[in-house]
Design a protein around this motif. Structure first.
Motif, mmCIF file in Angstrom:
data_model
loop_
_atom_site.group_PDB
_atom_site.id
_atom_site.type_symbol
_atom_site.label_atom_id
_atom_site.label_comp_id
_atom_site.label_asym_id
_atom_site.label_seq_id
_atom_site.Cartn_x
_atom_site.Cartn_y
_atom_site.Cartn_z
ATOM 1 N N THR A 65 -16.799 7.781 2.861
ATOM 2 C CA THR A 65 -16.858 8.268 4.235
ATOM 3 C C THR A 65 -15.564 9.005 4.576
ATOM 4 O OG1 THR A 65 -15.845 6.301 5.206
ATOM 5 C CG2 THR A 65 -18.226 6.245 4.863
ATOM 6 N N GLY A 66 -15.612 9.802 5.647
ATOM 7 C CA GLY A 66 -14.412 10.463 6.120
ATOM 8 C C GLY A 66 -13.344 9.459 6.503
ATOM 9 N N GLY A 67 -13.754 8.302 7.042
ATOM 10 C CA GLY A 67 -12.791 7.275 7.414
ATOM 11 C C GLY A 67 -12.091 6.670 6.210
ATOM 12 N N GLU A 68 -12.836 6.435 5.139
ATOM 13 C CA GLU A 68 -12.230 5.882 3.920
ATOM 14 C C GLU A 68 -11.223 6.857 3.319
ATOM 15 O OE1 GLU A 68 -15.684 2.986 2.064
ATOM 16 O OE2 GLU A 68 -15.975 5.159 1.964
ATOM 17 N N ILE A 69 -11.591 8.140 3.331
ATOM 18 C CA ILE A 69 -10.670 9.154 2.802
ATOM 19 C C ILE A 69 -9.444 9.256 3.705
ATOM 20 C CG2 ILE A 69 -10.436 11.587 2.175
ATOM 21 C CD1 ILE A 69 -13.590 11.523 1.893
ATOM 22 N N GLY A 70 -9.665 9.234 5.016
ATOM 23 C CA GLY A 70 -8.549 9.291 5.953
ATOM 24 C C GLY A 70 -7.605 8.118 5.786
ATOM 25 N N CYS A 71 -8.138 6.931 5.520
ATOM 26 C CA CYS A 71 -7.305 5.751 5.292
ATOM 27 C C CYS A 71 -6.447 5.948 4.044
ATOM 28 C CB CYS A 71 -8.192 4.522 5.154
ATOM 29 S SG CYS A 71 -7.282 2.967 4.950
#
Length: 263
Positions: A65-71
């Motif tokens: 997800t975009g959130g996992e990549i952002g993390c």
């Protein structure tokens, strides 16, 4: 704690989480600076830096997800900023933290005192302060009051509280050539393979249980599709990491017969 640089990863607009984390850290006597998180929400994951969706399907069994990549990108930036300071160690915290022990600040000071001895014995890169390592770990020594420093042959999966050595942060930045799994899984594979991970039992930090705001806009089940290899890949990581960890544990026991190999 002039030996220590502390950063708190926090999304812009996540004010309530910042307020809770600030209160908890101030009560523990741990000064910090805020690091604005990389916000991957609402962005095409394929457009985000370093992300390789094909590699994610091969190695992780599903896209991220975009959130996992952002993390992941946030943790890379935290390591980069730590290295720009003169501190010996860098503590990276996420804003859903809780203080797991009331004397966390005192234990943290004791840990910093103990780490030079660990470095003299064998290099370490990263320590997990947000989850204990009860399995496949070896005792290194006490950290007062009432905590135990261990070599986490099987590195715990969580990134709530990650402590870096300077060498470890530099190696992390060098070794991440692409993003193909969440950062907590990447760190487990990386630290377990080289046996460069530590942990403190019991953990100094935990999670508050606050709902995630990183992926608040869309549920993971709808935003990613698990490939048919996901279950196989998951078993493969655990088998491979555990096998390597047990080898490292056996080598540690042979090199340190006076120490108990199991904690």
């Amino acid at each position: 704690m002039n030996r220590l640089d502390v950063q708190l990863i926090n999304l812009d607009g996540s004010d309530a989480r910042l307020t809770r984390a600030t209160a908890a850290l101030q009560a523990a006597g741990i000064p910090f600076r805020r690091l604005p998180a990389f916000d991957g929400r609402g962005k095409r994951p394929e457009d985000l830096p370093l992300y390789d969706p094909a590699a994610a399907m091969r190695s992780f069994g599903r896209k991220l997800t975009g959130g996992e990549i952002g993390c992941f990108l946030s943790h890379l930036e935290a390591a980069r900023q730590f290295l720009q300071t003169g501190a010996d160690y860098g503590l990276v915290l996420e804003d859903d933290l809780s203080i797991a022990t009331p004397d966390a600040g005192t234990v943290l000071t004791g840990l910093l005192d103990a780490l030079p001895k660990v470095s003299a014995d064998k290099v370490w890169h990263v320590a997990n302060l947000g989850r204990a390592a009860p399995e496949v770990s070896s005792r290194l020594g006490p950290v007062e009051p009432g905590h135990l420093l261990v070599r986490a042959h099987l590195f715990p999966v969580t990134t709530t509280a990650i402590l870096w050595s300077r060498e470890g942060a530099a190696s992390f930045l060098h070794d991440v050539q692409r993003i193909d799994m969440p950062v907590d899984q990447w760190l487990r594979c990386w630290a377990s393979a080289a046996d460069t991970g530590l942990a403190v039992n019991p953990a100094l930090f935990g999670t508050s249980g606050a709902a995630s705001e990183i992926d608040a806009s869309v549920s993971r089940s709808k935003s990613v599709r698990r490939g048919p290899r996901y279950a196989i890949a998951r078993k493969l990581w655990l088998w491979r990491n555990t096998r390597l960890a047990r080898r490292h544990q056996a080598a540690f026991a042979k090199a340190h017969p006076q120490s108990s190999s199991r904690t």
